[in-house]
Motif scaffolding. Structure first.
Motif, mmCIF file in Angstrom:
data_model
loop_
_atom_site.group_PDB
_atom_site.id
_atom_site.type_symbol
_atom_site.label_atom_id
_atom_site.label_comp_id
_atom_site.label_asym_id
_atom_site.label_seq_id
_atom_site.Cartn_x
_atom_site.Cartn_y
_atom_site.Cartn_z
ATOM 1 N N ARG A 23 45.528 31.000 37.141
ATOM 2 C CA ARG A 23 45.973 31.942 36.153
ATOM 3 C C ARG A 23 47.170 32.869 36.565
ATOM 4 N N ARG A 24 47.035 33.605 37.865
ATOM 5 C CA ARG A 24 47.919 34.233 38.126
ATOM 6 C C ARG A 24 49.262 33.826 38.323
ATOM 7 N N LEU A 25 49.375 32.424 38.666
ATOM 8 C CA LEU A 25 50.435 31.933 38.899
ATOM 9 C C LEU A 25 50.765 31.098 37.509
ATOM 10 N N GLY A 26 50.396 31.436 36.485
ATOM 11 C CA GLY A 26 50.876 31.110 35.210
ATOM 12 C C GLY A 26 50.371 29.723 34.586
ATOM 13 N N VAL A 27 49.368 29.201 35.145
ATOM 14 C CA VAL A 27 48.906 28.065 34.936
ATOM 15 C C VAL A 27 47.780 28.257 33.825
ATOM 16 N N PRO A 28 47.981 27.473 32.797
ATOM 17 C CA PRO A 28 46.570 27.689 31.562
ATOM 18 C C PRO A 28 45.386 27.094 32.010
#
Length: 201
Positions: A23-28
């Motif tokens: 999530r922190r790396l932008g992955v849903p």
């Protein structure tokens, strides 16, 4: 087409922390457990009350009462799963539809992924792992956890070594947060530009 990565791991392995890294790396990320919690406060509640009278209080499932109703009763557990699993699948499909045009990779966080055949809905599977001694120490440090509860939970889960043998990717969380993040970044780099190949809905 979005590449769907299944994320799983036994209790105490660090699966939730790994999901947070994605999530922190932008992955849903679609969290199956969180979805069940929402369903227990929503549309699953009347269905469960009908099948298991007395387990719903103030229009929400009382997890302790429901747990007691299915404990050591495999047929009752199957009955519960037959109610909940299709609803979770609907939520999962809606999630994948919503991110299809937005993200090259999406994660399905499913604790019992192999045990429920969920890998068939994924393009690859990542197993979060750690040595058994680390797992045991983490779990027994949880409030209210006992050796008996720990072993009862493990009995419902596929052995870690069997999960690892079926995984496409591994994240070892025993080496600290920075190491786990580096492993996640490496996996995302490996998946960059790789299209999903399975129909998910």
């Amino acid at each position: 087409m979005t590449f769907v990565l299944g994320l799983t791991g036994s209790i105490g392995m660090g699966k939730s922390a790994t999901a947070d890294l994605f999530r922190r790396l932008g992955v849903p990320v679609h969290d199956a457990d969180a979805t069940v919690h929402r369903l227990y406060r929503g549309r699953a509640a009347p269905l469960i009350e009908k099948a298991f009278p007395g387990t719903v209080i103030d229009r929400a499932v009382d997890r302790a009462r429901l747990g007691a109703a299915v404990l050591d009763k495999p047929e009752r557990m199957k009955q519960l799963e037959a109610i909940v699993h299709p609803l979770v699948r609907e939520e999962e499909e809606s999630f994948l539809e919503s991110v299809a045009a937005l993200s090259p990779v999406a994660v399905l966080d499913i604790p019992l992924l192999f045990e429920t055949g969920g890998e068939a809905r994924c393009d690859a599977v990542l197993v979060v792992t750690a040595p058994a001694a680390v797992q045991r120490a983490r779990v027994l440090a949880r409030p209210g956890m006992t050796e008996a509860k720990f072993h009862a939970i493990l009995a419902r889960q596929m052995r870690d070594e069997d999960k690892r043998a079926r995984a496409h990717f591994l994240v070892d969380t025993s080496r600290g947060f920075a190491s786990a993040e580096a492993q996640v970044r490496s996996i995302l780099a490996c998946l960059a530009g790789r299209p999903g190949r399975r129909r998910h809905f």
